[in-house]
Scaffold this motif. Structure first.
Motif, PDB file in Angstrom:
ATOM      1  N   ARG A   1       0.828  -1.211   0.000  1.00 21.82           N
ATOM      2  CA  ARG A   1       0.000   0.000   0.000  1.00 21.82           C
ATOM      3  C   ARG A   1       0.862   1.260   0.000  1.00 21.82           C
ATOM      4  NH1 ARG A   1      -3.022  -3.375   3.322  1.00 21.82           N
ATOM      5  NH2 ARG A   1      -2.055  -2.573   5.219  1.00 21.82           N
ATOM      6  N   ALA A   2       1.966   1.224   0.722  1.00 20.93           N
ATOM      7  CA  ALA A   2       2.841   2.395   0.771  1.00 20.93           C
ATOM      8  C   ALA A   2       3.492   2.648  -0.592  1.00 20.93           C
ATOM      9  CB  ALA A   2       3.912   2.210   1.846  1.00 20.93           C
ATOM     10  N   ILE A   3       3.820   1.586  -1.305  1.00 20.60           N
ATOM     11  CA  ILE A   3       4.377   1.735  -2.648  1.00 20.60           C
ATOM     12  C   ILE A   3       3.302   2.244  -3.605  1.00 20.60           C
ATOM     13  CG2 ILE A   3       5.338   0.466  -4.620  1.00 20.60           C
ATOM     14  CD1 ILE A   3       6.710  -1.388  -2.580  1.00 20.60           C
ATOM     15  N   ASP A   4       2.096   1.682  -3.474  1.00 16.39           N
ATOM     16  CA  ASP A   4       0.982   2.070  -4.333  1.00 16.39           C
ATOM     17  C   ASP A   4       0.662   3.550  -4.185  1.00 16.39           C
ATOM     18  OD1 ASP A   4      -1.208   1.855  -6.036  1.00 16.39           O
ATOM     19  OD2 ASP A   4      -2.561   1.295  -4.430  1.00 16.39           O
ATOM     20  N   SER A   5       0.701   4.079  -2.959  1.00 11.81           N
ATOM     21  CA  SER A   5       0.342   5.475  -2.703  1.00 11.81           C
ATOM     22  C   SER A   5       1.474   6.448  -2.981  1.00 11.81           C
ATOM     23  CB  SER A   5      -0.099   5.640  -1.244  1.00 11.81           C
ATOM     24  OG  SER A   5       1.004   5.483  -0.367  1.00 11.81           O
ATOM     25  N   GLY A   6       2.697   5.940  -3.148  1.00 11.20           N
ATOM     26  CA  GLY A   6       3.842   6.821  -3.338  1.00 11.20           C
ATOM     27  C   GLY A   6       4.551   7.161  -2.048  1.00 11.20           C
ATOM     28  N   GLU A   7       4.036   6.669  -0.927  1.00 17.08           N
ATOM     29  CA  GLU A   7       4.701   6.923   0.351  1.00 17.08           C
ATOM     30  C   GLU A   7       6.099   6.319   0.356  1.00 17.08           C
ATOM     31  OE1 GLU A   7       3.968   6.058   5.137  1.00 17.08           O
ATOM     32  OE2 GLU A   7       2.609   5.233   3.631  1.00 17.08           O
TER      33      GLU A   7
ATOM     34  N   THR B   1      17.543  -3.297   1.694  1.00 13.83           N
ATOM     35  CA  THR B   1      16.375  -3.639   0.886  1.00 13.83           C
ATOM     36  C   THR B   1      15.742  -2.362   0.354  1.00 13.83           C
ATOM     37  OG1 THR B   1      15.985  -5.577   2.291  1.00 13.83           O
ATOM     38  CG2 THR B   1      14.177  -4.868   0.885  1.00 13.83           C
ATOM     39  N   PHE B   2      15.446  -2.348  -0.950  1.00 14.80           N
ATOM     40  CA  PHE B   2      14.979  -1.124  -1.607  1.00 14.80           C
ATOM     41  C   PHE B   2      13.722  -1.397  -2.430  1.00 14.80           C
ATOM     42  CE2 PHE B   2      19.469  -0.774  -0.864  1.00 14.80           C
ATOM     43  CZ  PHE B   2      19.662   0.546  -0.469  1.00 14.80           C
ATOM     44  N   VAL B   3      12.890  -0.353  -2.571  1.00 16.50           N
ATOM     45  CA  VAL B   3      11.707  -0.436  -3.427  1.00 16.50           C
ATOM     46  C   VAL B   3      12.151  -0.475  -4.878  1.00 16.50           C
ATOM     47  CG1 VAL B   3       9.597   0.738  -4.169  1.00 16.50           C
ATOM     48  CG2 VAL B   3      10.256   0.765  -1.753  1.00 16.50           C
ATOM     49  N   GLN B   4      11.577  -1.411  -5.630  1.00 19.13           N
ATOM     50  CA  GLN B   4      11.929  -1.540  -7.037  1.00 19.13           C
ATOM     51  C   GLN B   4      11.276  -0.437  -7.859  1.00 19.13           C
ATOM     52  OE1 GLN B   4      13.661  -4.299  -8.899  1.00 19.13           O
ATOM     53  NE2 GLN B   4      12.581  -6.125  -8.209  1.00 19.13           N
ATOM     54  N   GLY B   5      11.977   0.050  -8.870  1.00 16.83           N
ATOM     55  CA  GLY B   5      11.364   0.956  -9.837  1.00 16.83           C
ATOM     56  C   GLY B   5      10.458   0.171 -10.765  1.00 16.83           C
ATOM     57  N   VAL B   6       9.492   0.862 -11.404  1.00 14.12           N
ATOM     58  CA  VAL B   6       8.546   0.194 -12.285  1.00 14.12           C
ATOM     59  C   VAL B   6       9.262  -0.588 -13.377  1.00 14.12           C
ATOM     60  CG1 VAL B   6       6.733   0.578 -13.992  1.00 14.12           C
ATOM     61  CG2 VAL B   6       6.693   1.831 -11.834  1.00 14.12           C
ATOM     62  N   GLY B   7      10.312  -0.001 -13.944  1.00 18.31           N
ATOM     63  CA  GLY B   7      11.024  -0.657 -15.036  1.00 18.31           C
ATOM     64  C   GLY B   7      11.734  -1.928 -14.621  1.00 18.31           C
ATOM     65  N   ASN B   8      11.962  -2.102 -13.310  1.00 14.63           N
ATOM     66  CA  ASN B   8      12.657  -3.285 -12.835  1.00 14.63           C
ATOM     67  C   ASN B   8      11.725  -4.426 -12.477  1.00 14.63           C
ATOM     68  OD1 ASN B   8      15.140  -1.988 -13.022  1.00 14.63           O
ATOM     69  ND2 ASN B   8      14.939  -1.098 -10.978  1.00 14.63           N
ATOM     70  N   ARG B   9      10.412  -4.153 -12.490  1.00 13.92           N
ATOM     71  CA  ARG B   9       9.476  -5.204 -12.110  1.00 13.92           C
ATOM     72  C   ARG B   9       9.066  -6.011 -13.322  1.00 13.92           C
ATOM     73  NH1 ARG B   9       5.391  -1.440  -8.734  1.00 13.92           N
ATOM     74  NH2 ARG B   9       6.953  -0.352  -7.513  1.00 13.92           N
ATOM     75  N   GLU B  10       9.079  -7.312 -13.194  1.00 11.32           N
ATOM     76  CA  GLU B  10       8.637  -8.161 -14.281  1.00 11.32           C
ATOM     77  C   GLU B  10       7.116  -8.178 -14.298  1.00 11.32           C
ATOM     78  OE1 GLU B  10      10.351 -11.960 -13.797  1.00 11.32           O
ATOM     79  OE2 GLU B  10      12.393 -11.227 -13.602  1.00 11.32           O
ATOM     80  N   ARG B  11       6.549  -8.485 -15.451  1.00 10.88           N
ATOM     81  CA  ARG B  11       5.101  -8.511 -15.561  1.00 10.88           C
ATOM     82  C   ARG B  11       4.504  -9.635 -14.727  1.00 10.88           C
ATOM     83  NH1 ARG B  11       2.726  -5.513 -19.453  1.00 10.88           N
ATOM     84  NH2 ARG B  11       4.080  -4.445 -20.919  1.00 10.88           N
TER      85      ARG B  11
ATOM     86  N   LEU C   1       2.695   2.026 -11.158  1.00  9.42           N
ATOM     87  CA  LEU C   1       2.519   3.466 -11.076  1.00  9.42           C
ATOM     88  C   LEU C   1       3.849   4.176 -11.222  1.00  9.42           C
ATOM     89  CD1 LEU C   1       0.119   3.706  -8.003  1.00  9.42           C
ATOM     90  CD2 LEU C   1      -0.511   3.795 -10.395  1.00  9.42           C
ATOM     91  N   GLU C   2       3.794   5.339 -11.815  1.00  8.49           N
ATOM     92  CA  GLU C   2       4.987   6.176 -11.822  1.00  8.49           C
ATOM     93  C   GLU C   2       5.211   6.727 -10.421  1.00  8.49           C
ATOM     94  OE1 GLU C   2       4.359   9.210 -14.649  1.00  8.49           O
ATOM     95  OE2 GLU C   2       4.114   7.854 -16.335  1.00  8.49           O
ATOM     96  N   ASN C   3       6.411   7.163 -10.193  1.00 10.56           N
ATOM     97  CA  ASN C   3       6.704   7.785  -8.905  1.00 10.56           C
ATOM     98  C   ASN C   3       6.092   9.186  -8.898  1.00 10.56           C
ATOM     99  OD1 ASN C   3       7.707   8.715  -6.505  1.00 10.56           O
ATOM    100  ND2 ASN C   3       9.784   9.035  -7.280  1.00 10.56           N
ATOM    101  N   ARG C   4       4.876   9.298  -8.294  1.00  6.28           N
ATOM    102  CA  ARG C   4       4.168  10.565  -8.308  1.00  6.28           C
ATOM    103  C   ARG C   4       4.139  11.223  -6.938  1.00  6.28           C
ATOM    104  NH1 ARG C   4      -1.285   8.750 -11.279  1.00  6.28           N
ATOM    105  NH2 ARG C   4      -1.101   7.138  -9.698  1.00  6.28           N
ATOM    106  N   GLY C   5       4.923  10.713  -6.003  1.00  6.17           N
ATOM    107  CA  GLY C   5       4.910  11.294  -4.672  1.00  6.17           C
ATOM    108  C   GLY C   5       3.558  11.087  -4.018  1.00  6.17           C
TER     109      GLY C   5
END
Length: 464
Positions: free
Chosen positions: A27-33, A78-88, A96-100
């Motif tokens: 949820r924190a990743i989804d919201s941009g937190e 341990t780090f949050v993955q960027g969208v481009g690093n996640r496999e489908r 989601l883009e990083n929109r803060g």
């Protein structure tokens, strides 16, 4: 141990603790937190802060890694993955883009919602033998599922027979079905001068034109509607009389009667979108209740219960429901009996009503946080709305303000997203009230916007 590490609140989440922690990460990743690249706390430190075992946090991190949400780097953390690093494959969280801080989109505020839905999934699995799993469901939906739709709609004061209900995959599909059935390719659809952005997208897809009808602080102006009908020859109007998206305006009963009379006089069909107001029962009766044979009433469970169910309902008179069902059958053959069964269970045992009441209470509590943080006189809001409308001071235009907010890490929905025609209009933005489960995320975003509103735009320098 860092004093400003990310620590979720899992005290009010039921079920296994490792799932609570993993869900909080998602949820924190989804919201941009937790934006891409953010470092998660060391497992031992987070376990100590949460009062759980290191093994619990380890299982949570392992599940998040399996879903390609986070990644561990030996010696670094341990780090949050960027969208481009996640496999489908394996990622169940929307990309989601990083929109803060995202104050532009919808997110349900109801605590414990996951557990409610999971319990119902278990119950539905026990009733699966009663569902037509070996064939397509009836085109308009089974009788029991359509009866659930009548019960849900009856909360607004509009009583509809089950035979006049069509079950759809959410309100967005319901709007497109009405559009495809009632408006010819290249034809004109009338709507408020500010309208739901999804309708603009659907008209573009369908190849129909939108024509704006003027509004005031009570919604669409009847005289403007009648003039637009005469000038354009259009015979279909899309409108949101209750908790209008984006302005939150709710049309009074007297004006609804005038709109209904115009529909009768000019042979109009009204597409009445009530999806954003589906949790609200203290409200005027829908226009569709006044002219059931000249309306397509649309509602869903997305805004009041959960957007993941994708269950919507169209209520229409006998002379319309058949044509709408034919269009729906062409597009989808039938709706899913499994999700319709979940919706029927939610509605039938009163759980949907309870969740809707909790939704309104949570939204109102968020509104109480928001209003003192924004300039008085510039805000329009409504009980039960997941958003508010903020008119910007004259020194700001919407483009400059939205860009400044984005640079400051806050996403907003500008007036241009809802504007039908390029006419002179006050600059404004729609702000969602639930960007994250923690209310302080909302407060932080609004604090940022409050500072921007009080400042002046940076002067643009032209170099030639």
């Amino acid at each position: 141990m860092s004093t400003d590490m990310w620590v979720p609140d899992i005290s009010r989440i039921d079920g296994p603790r490792y799932l609570a922690v993993a869900g909080a990460i998602a949820r924190a990743i989804d919201s941009g937190e937790l934006p891409p690249g953010a470092q998660l706390p060391p497992q031992r430190d987070l376990a100590e802060r949460l009062g759980v075992t290191v093994g619990t946090v380890s299982r949570a991190y392992a599940l998040a890694k399996k879903r390609r949400l986070i990644a561990g780097e030996v010696g670094r953390g341990t780090f949050v993955q960027g969208v481009g690093n996640r496999e489908r494959t394996g990622n169940v969280i929307p990309k989601l883009e990083n929109r803060g801080i995202d104050l532009s989109c919808f997110r349900s505020p109801v605590e414990g919602l996951n557990n409610e839905i999971l319990e119902l999934l278990s119950e539905v699995s026990g009733r699966a033998s009663l569902l037509p799993l070996h064939k397509y469901a009836p085109e308009a939906g089974s009788t029991s599922h359509r009866l659930a739709g009548t019960s849900w709609i009856a909360r607004t004061g509009y009583d509809v027979p089950a035979d006049n209900i069509l079950i759809t995959t959410g309100a967005q599909q319901a709007i497109f079905i009405c559009l495809a059935t009632l408006v010819n390719h290249g034809g004109t659809l009338l709507t408020e001068e500010l309208t739901y952005s999804g309708v603009k997208a659907l008209c573009s897809l369908h190849g129909s034109r939108l024509r704006a009808v003027a509004m005031d602080d009570q919604g669409m102006i009847p005289e403007a509607l009648e003039q637009a009908v005469v000038e354009s020859g259009a015979r279909v109007v899309y409108m949101q009389p209750t908790i209008h998206n984006p302005t939150t305006i709710t049309m009074p009963e007297s004006r609804r009667k005038r709109i209904a009379a115009i529909a009768e006089r000019h042979d109009l069909v009204i597409i009445e979108d009530d999806a954003a107001a589906s949790a609200v029962t203290e409200r005027p009766v829908p226009i569709s209740a006044l002219i059931p044979n000249r309306s397509c009433y649309i509602t869903s469970l997305s805004k009041s219960i959960s957007p993941t169910l994708r269950v919507g309902y169209i209520a229409a008179g006998p002379q319309l429901i058949g044509a709408l069902t034919d269009t729906f059958h062409t597009l989808s053959l039938s709706s899913s009996p499994i999700t319709a069964e979940i919706a029927a269970l939610l509605i039938g045992d009163g759980t949907a009503d309870e969740i809707a009441r909790n939704y309104i209470a949570m939204m109102n509590s968020r509104l109480e946080v928001a209003l003192p943080m924004l300039p008085p006189g510039l805000v329009r809001s409504r009980t039960g709305a997941f958003y508010l409308w903020l008119t910007l001071p004259d020194r700001w235009n919407t483009d400059d303000f939205s860009a400044a907010a984005r640079r400051a890490g806050v996403s907003v929905a500008p007036v241009e997203s809802f504007q039908v025609e390029r006419i002179s209009m006050s600059a404004g933005i729609r702000l969602s009230l639930n960007p994250a489960s923690q209310v302080d995320v909302l407060a932080k975003g609004l604090s940022t916007l409050g500072e921007l509103i009080g400042s002046r735009p940076q002067a643009r320098q032209t170099v030639i």
